[in-house]
Design a protein around this motif. Structure first.
Motif, mmCIF file in Angstrom:
data_model
loop_
_atom_site.group_PDB
_atom_site.id
_atom_site.type_symbol
_atom_site.label_atom_id
_atom_site.label_comp_id
_atom_site.label_asym_id
_atom_site.label_seq_id
_atom_site.Cartn_x
_atom_site.Cartn_y
_atom_site.Cartn_z
ATOM 1 N N ALA A 158 0.874 -1.178 0.000
ATOM 2 C CA ALA A 158 0.000 0.000 0.000
ATOM 3 C C ALA A 158 0.908 1.224 0.000
ATOM 4 O O ALA A 158 1.745 1.380 0.894
ATOM 5 N N THR A 159 0.790 2.063 -1.010
ATOM 6 C CA THR A 159 1.660 3.226 -1.131
ATOM 7 C C THR A 159 0.832 4.500 -1.272
ATOM 8 O O THR A 159 -0.274 4.475 -1.814
ATOM 9 N N SER A 160 1.382 5.583 -0.769
ATOM 10 C CA SER A 160 0.769 6.906 -0.915
ATOM 11 C C SER A 160 1.870 7.889 -1.293
ATOM 12 O O SER A 160 2.913 7.938 -0.632
ATOM 13 N N ASP A 161 1.633 8.663 -2.348
ATOM 14 C CA ASP A 161 2.613 9.664 -2.746
ATOM 15 C C ASP A 161 2.682 10.776 -1.706
ATOM 16 O O ASP A 161 1.657 11.265 -1.223
ATOM 17 N N LEU A 162 3.911 11.172 -1.350
ATOM 18 C CA LEU A 162 4.119 12.232 -0.373
ATOM 19 C C LEU A 162 4.446 13.554 -1.038
ATOM 20 O O LEU A 162 3.855 14.583 -0.738
ATOM 21 N N SER A 269 7.249 8.253 -1.965
ATOM 22 C CA SER A 269 6.018 7.655 -1.451
ATOM 23 C C SER A 269 6.285 6.976 -0.124
ATOM 24 O O SER A 269 7.418 6.572 0.164
ATOM 25 N N GLU A 286 3.575 8.482 10.067
ATOM 26 C CA GLU A 286 3.082 8.964 8.773
ATOM 27 C C GLU A 286 2.317 10.275 8.938
ATOM 28 O O GLU A 286 2.444 11.198 8.132
#
Length: 298
Positions: A158-162, A269, A286
C-alpha cells in the motif's frame, strides 16, 4: 478457571465475608457465591469453611490464595504493558528510507516523533528502494519511504505519494558553474561533465543514468561508489558535480544549479505491506511526516 472467579475468591479471602466481597466487586452476592462454587467444583476442593458469620480458608484455599494473587497481578501487568504500547508510551518502530532522505527529511521527522513519543524505540534501515520493498515484504520493516514508480514486479504494497521533489546539480563554489553563464542547466549539459556518482543500487544513480541515456549519452564518472555524505565530499573537493535532491542540496553548502524546465524530479512515497494494517506507531509517524511536509510547503 476464570480471572473473574479468582478476583471473587481473593475478595472473599480479604473480607472474610461474601456480602462485603460482592459489594467490593460490584456484583450481586448470589452471583459471586455461584462463581466461587463453580471454581470449587472445577478444582475439586472447598476453598472456604462456611460457618455462620465466620468465613475462613481451607487448606486448599490457603494454597490457592498466593497463586491467585500472582495470576491477577501478572494479568494487570500485562494489561498495563499492552496499553502502554497501544498508547505509544512504549514500543518499537522500524522505518526504512533511502540514504538521500536519511540525510534530509528523515532526521527532522524522527525528531518530531521522538519528542511526542519518547518511549518508542526507533530503528532506521538505510537502503535503496528495491531493498526496502523486499524488507517490507519480509516483515522486517513497519514503514518505508521509497522512490516510485518501482521498476519491475513489486510485492503487494500500500503506497501513498508524499511529494514530488526537484533534483538539482551541486558543484564546488570555488569552481566554474556547470551552467556557464546561464542560471539553469539542461540534462544535455551533463554530457562529458565529470560526475561524482553514488554506489550501485542507489536510487539517484539509477535515476541520473536513465535521464542521461534518455538524452542520448552515457554519463562520465570521475569517482563512484559513495554514499550521500561521501559524494557531497567528492563534489566539495572538486572531483566532479552531482545530481542530488533539492532537500539535500539546500543543506550541503555547495553551489546549487537547477535544471531548465521541465527539469528532473522524483516521487517520494510512503509504503507498508498491503495485507496487514501498519502498527499505530507507524501510522503516527506517517501523520507527523504529512504535517511536516505541509508546514514546509506552506
Amino acid at each position: 478457571m476464570q480471572l473473574q472467579q479468582l478476583r471473587y475468591f481473593t475478595a472473599v479471602a480479604d473480607t472474610r465475608h461474601f456480602t462485603r466481597a460482592a459489594e467490593r466487586e460490584h456484583v450481586a452476592q448470589p452471583s459471586l457465591s455461584q462463581q466461587i462454587r463453580s471454581l470449587e467444583r472445577e478444582l475439586g476442593a472447598d476453598l472456604f469453611h462456611r460457618a455462620r458469620g465466620h468465613i475462613t480458608l481451607t487448606d486448599a484455599g490457603e494454597t490457592l490464595l498466593p497463586l491467585a494473587r500472582r495470576i491477577l497481578a501478572d494479568t494487570e501487568t500485562a494489561r498495563r504493558e499492552v496499553q502502554e504500547v497501544a498508547q505509544l508510551r512504549r514500543g518499537r518502530l522500524r522505518l526504512g528510507a533511502p540514504p538521500s532522505l536519511c540525510a534530509s527529511l528523515v532526521p527532522d521527522v524522527l525528531s518530531a516523533f521522538h519528542a511526542t513519543y519518547p518511549g518508542v524505540d526507533l530503528i532506521v534501515n538505510e537502503d535503496g528502494s528495491q531493498d526496502l520493498v523486499r524488507a517490507l515484504a519480509d516483515g522486517e520493516l513497519d514503514l518505508a519511504l521509497i522512490i516510485t514508480p518501482l521498476p519491475g514486479q513489486a510485492p503487494a504494497l500500500a503506497t501513498s505519494d508524499l511529494l514530488r521533489e526537484e533534483l538539482v546539480v551541486v558543484s564546488a563554489a570555488d569552481r566554474p558553474s556547470p551552467a556557464g553563464r546561464r542560471t539553469r542547466i539542461r540534462i544535455e549539459d551533463l554530457r562529458d561533465r565529470p560526475l561524482a556518482m553514488f554506489r550501485r543500487g542507489y536510487d539517484l544513480r539509477e535515476f541520473t543514468t536513465a535521464a542521461c541515456r534518455a538524452a542520448g549519452f552515457e554519463p562520465t564518472f570521475t569517482v563512484e561508489g559513495g554514499e550521500m555524505d561521501a559524494v557531497l565530499g567528492f563534489v566539495r573537493a572538486g572531483l566532479g558535480i552531482a545530481v542530488v535532491p533539492s532537500m539535500v542540496a539546500e543543506r550541503s553548502g555547495l553551489r546549487v544549479t537547477r535544471f531548465s524546465t521541465p527539469g528532473m524530479h522524483r516521487v517520494i512515497s510512503v509504503a507498508h505491506r498491503g495485507d496487514v494494517s501498519p502498527p499505530r506507531a507507524a501510522r503516527e509517524l506517517e501523520r507527523i511526516l504529512m504535517e511536516h511536509l505541509d508546514l514546509g510547503m506552506s
